[in-house]
Design a protein around this motif. Structure first.
Motif, mmCIF file in Angstrom:
data_model
loop_
_atom_site.group_PDB
_atom_site.id
_atom_site.type_symbol
_atom_site.label_atom_id
_atom_site.label_comp_id
_atom_site.label_asym_id
_atom_site.label_seq_id
_atom_site.Cartn_x
_atom_site.Cartn_y
_atom_site.Cartn_z
ATOM 1 N N PRO A 200 0.816 -1.219 0.000
ATOM 2 C CA PRO A 200 0.000 0.000 0.000
ATOM 3 C C PRO A 200 0.847 1.265 0.000
ATOM 4 C CG PRO A 200 -0.916 -1.600 1.526
ATOM 5 C CD PRO A 200 0.415 -2.150 1.072
ATOM 6 N N GLY A 201 0.514 2.183 -0.922
ATOM 7 C CA GLY A 201 1.185 3.474 -1.005
ATOM 8 C C GLY A 201 2.524 3.456 -1.701
ATOM 9 N N TYR A 202 3.030 2.273 -2.064
ATOM 10 C CA TYR A 202 4.370 2.161 -2.669
ATOM 11 C C TYR A 202 4.269 2.123 -4.195
ATOM 12 C CZ TYR A 202 8.930 0.187 -3.890
ATOM 13 O OH TYR A 202 10.165 -0.030 -4.440
ATOM 14 N N ARG A 203 5.171 2.835 -4.859
ATOM 15 C CA ARG A 203 5.195 2.849 -6.323
ATOM 16 C C ARG A 203 6.035 1.676 -6.824
ATOM 17 N NH1 ARG A 203 2.845 7.261 -8.549
ATOM 18 N NH2 ARG A 203 2.431 9.009 -7.135
ATOM 19 N N GLY A 204 5.453 0.510 -6.782
ATOM 20 C CA GLY A 204 6.166 -0.699 -7.165
ATOM 21 C C GLY A 204 5.824 -1.209 -8.546
ATOM 22 N N TRP A 205 4.878 -0.567 -9.217
ATOM 23 C CA TRP A 205 4.537 -0.925 -10.591
ATOM 24 C C TRP A 205 5.086 0.139 -11.533
ATOM 25 C CZ3 TRP A 205 -1.212 -1.294 -8.789
ATOM 26 C CH2 TRP A 205 -1.382 -2.453 -8.017
ATOM 27 N N THR A 206 4.988 -0.120 -12.832
ATOM 28 C CA THR A 206 5.448 0.825 -13.846
ATOM 29 C C THR A 206 4.303 1.128 -14.791
ATOM 30 O OG1 THR A 206 7.697 -0.088 -13.757
ATOM 31 C CG2 THR A 206 7.127 1.237 -15.681
ATOM 32 N N LYS A 207 4.088 2.414 -15.081
ATOM 33 C CA LYS A 207 3.036 2.790 -16.029
ATOM 34 C C LYS A 207 3.658 3.465 -17.247
ATOM 35 C CE LYS A 207 2.073 7.110 -13.546
ATOM 36 N NZ LYS A 207 1.048 7.898 -12.809
ATOM 37 N N ILE A 208 3.105 3.142 -18.390
ATOM 38 C CA ILE A 208 3.567 3.709 -19.650
ATOM 39 C C ILE A 208 2.356 4.259 -20.384
ATOM 40 C CG2 ILE A 208 4.684 3.261 -21.856
ATOM 41 C CD1 ILE A 208 6.064 0.881 -20.532
ATOM 42 N N ARG A 209 2.358 5.549 -20.654
ATOM 43 C CA ARG A 209 1.296 6.153 -21.453
ATOM 44 C C ARG A 209 1.756 6.270 -22.901
ATOM 45 N NH1 ARG A 209 0.673 9.833 -16.828
ATOM 46 N NH2 ARG A 209 -1.369 9.521 -15.870
ATOM 47 N N ARG A 210 0.868 5.950 -23.811
ATOM 48 C CA ARG A 210 1.176 6.200 -25.217
ATOM 49 C C ARG A 210 1.238 7.702 -25.448
ATOM 50 N NH1 ARG A 210 -2.389 4.456 -30.555
ATOM 51 N NH2 ARG A 210 -1.684 6.157 -31.882
ATOM 52 N N ARG A 211 2.229 8.144 -26.178
ATOM 53 C CA ARG A 211 2.364 9.557 -26.520
ATOM 54 C C ARG A 211 2.500 9.687 -28.031
ATOM 55 N NH1 ARG A 211 3.017 12.430 -21.874
ATOM 56 N NH2 ARG A 211 3.250 14.306 -23.132
ATOM 57 N N ASP A 212 1.878 10.729 -28.570
ATOM 58 C CA ASP A 212 1.899 10.987 -30.006
ATOM 59 C C ASP A 212 2.397 12.397 -30.271
ATOM 60 O OD1 ASP A 212 0.612 8.513 -30.990
ATOM 61 O OD2 ASP A 212 -1.114 9.255 -29.872
ATOM 62 N N ALA A 213 3.077 12.560 -31.387
ATOM 63 C CA ALA A 213 3.478 13.889 -31.830
ATOM 64 C C ALA A 213 2.303 14.547 -32.545
ATOM 65 C CB ALA A 213 4.681 13.806 -32.766
ATOM 66 N N THR A 214 2.034 15.790 -32.225
ATOM 67 C CA THR A 214 0.948 16.519 -32.859
ATOM 68 C C THR A 214 1.265 18.012 -32.822
ATOM 69 O OG1 THR A 214 -1.463 16.741 -32.919
ATOM 70 C CG2 THR A 214 -0.424 16.766 -30.741
#
Length: 341
Positions: A200-214
């Motif tokens: 709980p409360g720990y950043r133990g996962w990894t998130k990746i957002r798709r990013r696009d050039a615009t």
């Protein structure tokens, strides 16, 4: 130990890309990342057992979700704690709607039933923290996921309950990142080690957002014309009026000087006159902006969180596009379209 609200949810830190083969050998799973409202759902045991919905920050908001409460009492076993996302389906638009989700999340108890009838809520589960009153936080993620899938099978759970898609195949994960993020509400991936406990409360996962050039048009800045600190960007709507679509993160000093070379003070009648710009989405802090002549196009990097034509997260400035004109910029409401070229 029986879990009781509030429980701090486990969190993720941001990364730019799917990890390579070295990281993959440790064994990870990939889940589709939704751009929605994080929530924990508790079905409590004992006489008069109740259902509780907790937000990421610990607020108890079950009175705003009467449709989920009724479904939980009817379909879910007692002593359960699920971690997941709340989403809302807009039948008229035929898509997930963040705007409708915001309306429901802010509803008062007396207006909640009417909103539920118009915009039904769904709970997308991605973790199981307790089952039958037994706390599972120390279990490895792979075992919690197995039990979560078994829960859905054993109780034949259907809408409003759904499982977030998950895979251990990196090729499938990359395909999701490239294609599924075209679907409204799907913004990337969450990567979880198969052996990880729930902390709980720990950043133990990894998130990746798709990013696009615009592209977008620079309509205002903070700072000065020669040393802009960040850019306020716009696009033209169907009537040709410049509408604000977002702001950038602060510019680096060297980039600020380069951008400043192309800016000029606004002429009277600028379309942003009288408009208030806030520092972040949902914030009440107002930016002190300087209006500029809206004839310079900026290329930016944007994620998939777009609502009513506006980017909810700050944009990353890439470069000035001297090779295109403002008429080449995607129109207001189009979202993170591909770069002009």
């Amino acid at each position: 130990m029986v879990l009781r609200p509030p429980v701090d949810p486990m969190l993720a830190h941001a990364a730019e890309s799917v990890p390579g083969p070295v990281a993959l050998r440790a064994g990870v799973a990939y889940e589709q990342k939704l751009d929605r409202h994080r929530a924990l759902l508790f079905t409590q045991t004992g006489p008069g057992g109740t259902v509780v919905v907790q937000t990421r920050r610990g607020a108890l908001v079950q009175d705003r979700w009467p449709d989920l409460m009724a479904a939980a009492v009817e379909q879910l076993p007692p002593g359960l704690v699920l971690d997941g996302e709340l989403v809302v389906w807009d039948a008229e638009e035929g898509r997930l709607s963040f705007e409708a989700l915001q309306r429901r999340a802010a509803a008062r108890a007396r207006s909640a039933p009417a909103l539920a009838a118009r915009w039904p809520a769904y709970f997308v589960a991605f973790d199981l923290l307790q089952l039958g009153g037994e706390e599972l936080l120390r279990w490895p993620y792979r075992d919690r996921r197995t039990e979560l899938e078994k829960l859905f099978t054993d109780y034949a759970l259907t809408a409003p309950w759904t499982l977030v898609p998950q895979t251990t195949d990196p090729a499938k994960a990359r395909e999701w990142l490239e294609t599924w993020t075209d679907v409204t509400g799907v913004e990337g991936l969450v990567i979880k080690p198969l052996t990880s406990k729930y902390l709980p409360g720990y950043r133990g996962w990894t998130k990746i957002r798709r990013r696009d050039a615009t592209e977008a048009i620079i309509g205002a800045i903070t700072g000065t014309l020669t040393r802009p600190q960040l850019l306020v960007l716009g696009r033209h709507d169907q009537n040709g009026r410049l509408r604000a679509v977002g702001r950038t993160v602060p510019l680096r000093p060297d980039v600020s000087r380069q951008v400043g070379e192309h800016l000029a003070a606004a002429d009277p009648g600028h379309p942003f006159e009288g408009v208030r710009f806030t520092s972040t989405w949902g914030s009440r802090d107002v930016l002190d902006v300087v209006l500029v002549r809206p004839d310079v196009v900026a290329e930016v990097s944007a994620d998939r969180a777009v609502d009513l034509g506006v980017f909810r997260h700050p944009l990353r400035f890439q470069r000035i596009r001297l090779d295109v004109t403002t008429s080449d910029v995607p129109p207001f409401g189009q979202g993170p379209a591909a770069a002009v070229g």
